[in-house]
Design an enzyme around this catalytic site. Structure first.
Site, mmCIF file in Angstrom:
data_model
loop_
_atom_site.group_PDB
_atom_site.id
_atom_site.type_symbol
_atom_site.label_atom_id
_atom_site.label_comp_id
_atom_site.label_asym_id
_atom_site.label_seq_id
_atom_site.Cartn_x
_atom_site.Cartn_y
_atom_site.Cartn_z
ATOM 1 N N GLU A 22 0.765 -1.131 0.264
ATOM 2 C CA GLU A 22 -0.154 0.491 0.124
ATOM 3 C C GLU A 22 1.000 1.369 0.305
ATOM 4 O OE1 GLU A 22 -3.579 -2.399 3.114
ATOM 5 O OE2 GLU A 22 -2.284 -0.274 3.591
ATOM 6 N N LYS A 24 2.197 4.573 1.550
ATOM 7 C CA LYS A 24 2.163 5.034 2.707
ATOM 8 C C LYS A 24 2.018 7.195 2.111
ATOM 9 C CE LYS A 24 5.271 5.283 7.103
ATOM 10 N NZ LYS A 24 4.638 6.872 6.990
ATOM 11 N N ARG A 44 -2.705 8.682 17.248
ATOM 12 C CA ARG A 44 -2.431 7.327 18.073
ATOM 13 C C ARG A 44 -1.702 7.296 19.172
ATOM 14 N NH1 ARG A 44 3.662 7.211 14.425
ATOM 15 N NH2 ARG A 44 4.125 5.869 16.584
ATOM 16 N N PHE A 117 -6.782 2.347 5.807
ATOM 17 C CA PHE A 117 -6.514 0.870 5.195
ATOM 18 C C PHE A 117 -6.308 -0.508 5.747
ATOM 19 C CE2 PHE A 117 -3.281 3.459 7.330
ATOM 20 C CZ PHE A 117 -2.882 3.107 8.671
#
Length: 590
Positions: A22, A24, A44, A117
């Protein structure tokens, strides 16, 4: 809320059937949590980002709600330049804002997107499911939601395909993920990240023993300017040797320009390098070789298979724009321009020695062209096609300043776009093109036809209407364009005409609907033009189409910054070709 699964940095991408890949994205890692109460964004580190990105929270108003709550998506908050290139500096500015009014303004001007994702919850926890299963469910959910503000991060089975895509779009990197991996909290080797480094060179100027950072500089003409600082990447013996050199040759840990080095980074501007890592010493360079021009060239990642010739040749004498300037523009604009020229037979206008010198048209592929310049055979003719970066750079290096394209793909019988060419008698009457564009936009809006507008780069404008190939024939598109043109002329016969002979037009604007036909061409969006000022056929936003619009301000020197700051006005072009009211358009054309 879960803690994120974090990839481990790798110098190479793993190969094998057990991996998928994928893009980034360069943004803020975050979770999007959607409950019956609404949407929440959590970083995060557990910080609530919802107030910083109201356009993502408001996405639920236009979206179809999920079938089950809670829905938790893992992804990246980004501001997209292209589908695969994010604008981190703009995102960083948004992230630091606290004034709600300013945030709302920026959310409208340059909205953020949540690139999802992974799927952690969909009414139930999915952490233990295989990654490919989570991705399949995620794709269905994103398709159901149907919001442009929440998008799906596509996966690739072939590493070489995503490498080429990332290189073209100047993206940040790639994440390789094991197909059967469960979702784990923290750092893991089941996900590996590969950075697409830019490598820039400068000369060392100082060392700080307290924080062990080295500072570097480059030349901007005759002035030394900062390149940035770094501390990582040196082997212990290299660090020791370098610090000894500073002690022996420098003064108070400062050094005169002498030692050059190459640094890996993601970006270098305004005296800073993003994520700098030492690569190697450059004993082959003199400090004078480390310039801001070379830095900017190196950041663009030119393809290795194209030989650049005579980069200092002047192509636009009045502006002193060199071939280097032009190639840097073409390299940066390639992700925006290639979607419009891909698969189409090119007609080039070449100026081998620059604007004002001899020029010629070229539509056939040269015998000496490298293999990556694609060809299309028709009868005994071989046409040129440019589907990739290397061919676009090679053709531009040959002095192709203008790229003109037909309205259909090679081998197709029907067009995939409709274009109104608005041609005023001269530059001073550009306001006529603005008036015609405004009137056509009004008519097209009434028909609910999606349309886009660009300057021609010369004295006129063009309105583009994307359609799906095969949805309308050339006869049908001509009937449609003629019906609208007739309305404009009936309304303002003193301003507009369809008279093909220039001497009979007077000071009226020529509405060229005849130009939209098989075999005819139009200048490609983002193509440079052979004008004295180095202008560009520049896509513009409809709110810019006023009497203040000046086509001469869009040049090869500023259009890239413009699309990065404000976005590409044509970014929804391909998506909206599937949303056109074709039946209405055919009916209008009779």
């Amino acid at each position: 809320m879960n803690k994120p699964m974090l990839p481990t940095l790798s110098e190479d991408l793993p190969e094998g059937d057990e991996w998928i890949y994928e893009v980034k994205y360069d943004g803020y890692r975050a979770f999007l949590k959607w409950t019956e109460e609404g949407i929440q964004l959590v970083s995060r580190n557990g910080q609530d980002l919802s107030s910083r990105f109201p356009e993502l929270i408001e996405a639920r108003r236009e979206a179809t709600p999920p079938d089950q709550f809670p829905l938790i998506l893992d992804g990246e908050i980004v501001i997209l330049n292209t589908p695969y290139q994010a604008n981190f500096p703009l995102l960083q500015k948004r992230g630091r804002m606290s004034n709600n009014t300013t945030i709302q303004q920026r959310a409208v001007q340059r909205p953020a997107t949540f690139m999802a994702f992974d799927l952690l919850e969909n009414g139930e926890g999915l952490n233990s499911s295989a990654y490919t299963k989570r991705k399949q469910q995620l794709k269905k959910i994103i398709d159901t939601i149907g919001s442009q503000r929440v998008q799906y991060v596509e996966e690739f089975d072939d590493a070489s395909v995503i490498r080429r895509l990332l290189h073209l779009h100047l993206g940040e990197g790639i994440v390789a993920k094991q197909k059967n991996s469960a979702y784990e909290n923290g750092r893991t080797r089941k996900w590996l990240k590969y950075k697409q480094w830019r490598t820039v060179s400068g000369f060392l100027t100082s060392f700080n023993p307290q924080n062990e950072y080295y500072k570097m500089e480059i030349w901007n003409k005759d002035k030394r300017v900062p390149l940035g600082s770094f501390k990582h990447g040196l082997k212990s013996e290299q660090a020791q040797t370098l610090q000894t050199f500073f002690k022996e040759k420098g003064t108070n840990w400062r050094l005169a320009p002498s030692v050059c080095a190459a640094i890996h980074c993601l970006m270098a501007e305004d005296g800073e390098m993003r994520e700098p890592v030492f690569d190697r010493f450059r004993f082959d360079l003199e400090p004078g070789d480390c310039t801001i021009t070379n830095r900017d060239w190196d950041l663009l990642l030119f393809p290795n298979d194209v030989e650049i010739t005579h980069p200092d040749k002047t192509l636009w004498p009045d502006m002193q724009f060199s071939k280097r300037d032009y190639l840097m523009y073409i390299r940066a604009v390639a992700p925006y321009m290639i979607p419009f020229i891909r698969g189409k037979k090119l007609t080039l206008i070449r100026y081998p020695h620059g604007v004002g010198d001899k020029s010629f048209f070229q539509k056939h592929r040269s015998d000496h062209a490298p293999n990556y310049v694609e060809s299309w055979e028709e009868g005994d003719e071989t046409f040129m096609i440019s589907n990739g970066l290397s061919s676009l750079i090679w053709l531009s290096n040959q002095g192709a300043l203008e790229f003109h394209i037909p309205f259909q793909k090679a081998g197709a019988n029907d067009p995939d776009e409709i274009v109104f060419d608005l041609d005023p008698p001269n530059r001073e009457e550009f306001y006529l093109a603005v008036t015609a564009a405004q009137l056509l936009k009004h008519l097209l809006d009434k028909l609910e036809v999606h349309c886009f507008v660009k300057t021609s780069g010369n004295k006129g404008m063009q309105i583009h209407i994307p359609i799906q190939e095969g949805s309308m024939t050339y006869d049908e598109t001509r009937n449609f364009t003629k019906s609208l043109v007739d309305l404009l002329i009936k309304e303002s016969p003193d301003l507009f005409t369809i008279e093909r002979l220039k001497k009979k037009r007077g000071q009226r604007l020529y509405l060229d609907y005849v130009q939209h036909a098989e075999g005819k061409t139009i200048v490609s969006p983002y193509s440079a033009r052979a004008t004295s000022k180095g202008t560009v056929a520049a896509p513009v936003f409809w709110n810019e189409v006023t009497t203040d619009l000046n086509p001469e301000v869009f040049t090869i020197k500023n259009v890239i910054k413009r699309v990065q700051d404000f976005g590409c006005p044509f970014d929804q072009y391909d998506r909206l070709r599937r949303a056109q009211p074709i039946d209405v358009m055919k009916q209008l054309g009779g």
